[in-house]
Design an enzyme around this catalytic site. Structure first.
Site, PDB file in Angstrom:
ATOM      1  N   ASP A  89      75.450  12.043 -50.728  1.00  0.00           N
ATOM      2  CA  ASP A  89      76.085  11.243 -51.633  1.00  0.00           C
ATOM      3  C   ASP A  89      75.728  11.800 -53.040  1.00  0.00           C
ATOM      4  O   ASP A  89      76.564  11.556 -53.877  1.00  0.00           O
ATOM      5  CB  ASP A  89      75.531   9.864 -51.366  1.00  0.00           C
ATOM      6  CG  ASP A  89      76.094   9.173 -50.478  1.00  0.00           C
ATOM      7  OD1 ASP A  89      77.089   9.447 -49.762  1.00  0.00           O
ATOM      8  OD2 ASP A  89      75.607   8.116 -49.873  1.00  0.00           O
ATOM      9  N   GLY A  90      74.571  12.379 -53.382  1.00  0.00           N
ATOM     10  CA  GLY A  90      74.259  12.904 -54.575  1.00  0.00           C
ATOM     11  C   GLY A  90      75.161  14.189 -55.113  1.00  0.00           C
ATOM     12  O   GLY A  90      75.876  14.097 -56.063  1.00  0.00           O
ATOM     13  N   ARG A  94      78.306  14.085 -57.720  1.00  0.00           N
ATOM     14  CA  ARG A  94      78.652  15.386 -58.656  1.00  0.00           C
ATOM     15  C   ARG A  94      79.817  15.997 -58.557  1.00  0.00           C
ATOM     16  O   ARG A  94      80.551  16.431 -59.615  1.00  0.00           O
ATOM     17  CB  ARG A  94      77.522  16.490 -58.384  1.00  0.00           C
ATOM     18  CG  ARG A  94      77.718  17.850 -59.120  1.00  0.00           C
ATOM     19  CD  ARG A  94      76.216  18.464 -58.988  1.00  0.00           C
ATOM     20  NE  ARG A  94      75.985  18.747 -57.760  1.00  0.00           N
ATOM     21  CZ  ARG A  94      76.269  19.806 -57.297  1.00  0.00           C
ATOM     22  NH1 ARG A  94      77.179  21.079 -57.814  1.00  0.00           N
ATOM     23  NH2 ARG A  94      75.958  20.319 -55.905  1.00  0.00           N
ATOM     24  N   ALA A 205      75.109   0.963 -52.439  1.00  0.00           N
ATOM     25  CA  ALA A 205      74.035   2.100 -53.123  1.00  0.00           C
ATOM     26  C   ALA A 205      73.002   1.304 -53.848  1.00  0.00           C
ATOM     27  O   ALA A 205      72.529   0.180 -53.070  1.00  0.00           O
ATOM     28  CB  ALA A 205      74.930   3.019 -54.048  1.00  0.00           C
ATOM     29  N   ALA A 207      72.952  -1.127 -55.855  1.00  0.00           N
ATOM     30  CA  ALA A 207      73.378  -2.297 -56.107  1.00  0.00           C
ATOM     31  C   ALA A 207      72.663  -3.168 -54.840  1.00  0.00           C
ATOM     32  O   ALA A 207      72.222  -4.443 -54.790  1.00  0.00           O
ATOM     33  CB  ALA A 207      74.819  -2.960 -56.488  1.00  0.00           C
ATOM     34  N   PHE A 208      73.114  -2.636 -53.644  1.00  0.00           N
ATOM     35  CA  PHE A 208      72.593  -3.042 -52.518  1.00  0.00           C
ATOM     36  C   PHE A 208      71.076  -3.088 -52.262  1.00  0.00           C
ATOM     37  O   PHE A 208      70.845  -4.281 -51.630  1.00  0.00           O
ATOM     38  CB  PHE A 208      73.346  -2.340 -51.267  1.00  0.00           C
ATOM     39  CG  PHE A 208      73.024  -2.868 -49.721  1.00  0.00           C
ATOM     40  CD1 PHE A 208      73.611  -3.897 -49.257  1.00  0.00           C
ATOM     41  CD2 PHE A 208      71.981  -2.275 -49.006  1.00  0.00           C
ATOM     42  CE1 PHE A 208      73.283  -4.297 -48.029  1.00  0.00           C
ATOM     43  CE2 PHE A 208      71.744  -2.781 -47.797  1.00  0.00           C
ATOM     44  CZ  PHE A 208      72.305  -3.855 -47.167  1.00  0.00           C
ATOM     45  N   SER A 209      70.565  -2.127 -52.549  1.00  0.00           N
ATOM     46  CA  SER A 209      69.099  -2.309 -52.385  1.00  0.00           C
ATOM     47  C   SER A 209      68.540  -3.219 -53.657  1.00  0.00           C
ATOM     48  O   SER A 209      67.190  -3.797 -53.206  1.00  0.00           O
ATOM     49  CB  SER A 209      68.276  -0.910 -52.957  1.00  0.00           C
ATOM     50  OG  SER A 209      69.015   0.276 -52.148  1.00  0.00           O
TER      51      SER A 209
END
Length: 311
Positions: A89-90, A94, A205, A207-209
């Site tokens: 995902d990173g 990018r 991402a 926000a879920f954590s």
């Protein structure tokens, strides 16, 4: 160096070169698209980061594959029809920045752990490339955020995000005192470790954590998630996509940081103001899978569904 004539079809390849499987997958991409007359553009830093990938580039050139190695630049995807991502995902975030600037689709192939943003896994690369060659993918537009930092009414910094803008306290500093404002009206004042303002795409991402809900990506909304708020009303809020979300820092408190998608950093001085609105430029997302988002959610998070009988 004299610029060569641009190929009729060009794909920008963005690779997470730190993964062992990246080189072999990239080699497969180069062979298949090259055999079909599609040129590849590769970032120079990635071409030399791993010796085996650099060797693969040389081998593909010797076989007649049209490969252009270019320096990193915000406009590097101009003239390409697609940005193809090999990574997690990173790496996708990018690449999405490059695709958004050129206003072309981005397509992710997961080489990471979860790869929520990817459209396929590495073992399906041949199928992915068939769609790329035939242009048989569909394109969705994903909501993005405009992010502005103000001090005394003046803009001192600005950026954008596909996933989220994360307001955070500095290292080893105390609790942030903030006022959250939505649609020009104050909602709540509280102390916290930070506040996340997220898109539906980013709801799975950070926000879920932080305790936020999962929003389906075709829902147009802006999500506000306080992070470790010291307040009775420190709950996530889902707002209109056309709302302006603002967060003000108390004047006698500490400076804070804002991270856009965990990549681009801005500083908000004490007494400063963060404003987040819907951006006029979305990210174009190449889609191959027609399965509902529910299936992706269950698969990526490995949710237990034993006992489901269906209709």
């Amino acid at each position: 160096m004299t610029p060569r004539k641009a190929a009729q079809r060009t794909v920008l390849l963005v690779v997470h070169t730190g993964r062992d499987e990246a080189t072999e997958t990239a080699r497969r991409v180069k062979k298949i698209v090259g055999d079909n007359g599609i040129a590849l553009r590769v970032l120079s830093a990635e071409a030399v980061d791993r010796g085996s990938l650099h060797l693969a580039l040389d081998n593909m050139r010797a076989m007649g594959v049209d490969i252009e190695v270019v320096d990193a630049d915000p406009h590097v995807a101009q003239g390409c029809e697609l940005v193809l991502v090999l990574g997690g995902d990173g790496t996708f975030l990018r690449a999405a920045e490059l695709a958004r600037t050129a206003r072309i689709p981005v397509l992710g192939v997961n080489l990471g752990r979860i790869g929520f943003l990817a459209e396929a896994e590495a073992e399906a690369i041949d199928v992915v490339l068939e769609h790329v060659i035939a242009r048989s993918y569909r394109v969705e537009e994903r909501l993005t955020l405009d992010i502005v930092v103000r001090q005394g009414g003046n803009i001192i910094d600005q950026g954008w995000a596909l996933n989220e803008a994360s307001l955070e306290k500095g290292p080893r500093l105390g609790v942030l005192g903030v006022v959250v404002e939505i649609e020009g009206r104050p909602v709540s004042t509280f102390g916290c470790d930070g506040v996340l303002v997220s898109t539906p795409t980013g709801s799975t991402a950070y926000a879920f954590s932080a305790g936020g809900p999962v929003l389906w990506p075709d829902l147009e909304a802006i999500l506000v998630v306080p992070n470790n708020a010291h307040a009775l009303f420190g709950r996530p809020m889902v707002t209109s996509p056309d709302a302006t979300v603002a967060i003000e820092l108390e004047a006698n408190g500490n400076d804070a940081l804002v991270f856009c998608d965990g990549r681009r950093e801005m500083i908000i001085p004490a007494g400063g103001r963060l404003e987040v609105t819907r951006c006029a430029t979305p990210v174009k997302w190449a889609r191959l899978d027609s399965a509902p988002f529910t299936d992706r959610l269950v698969s990526k998070f490995r949710l237990p569904v034993t006992g489901w009988r269906g209709k």
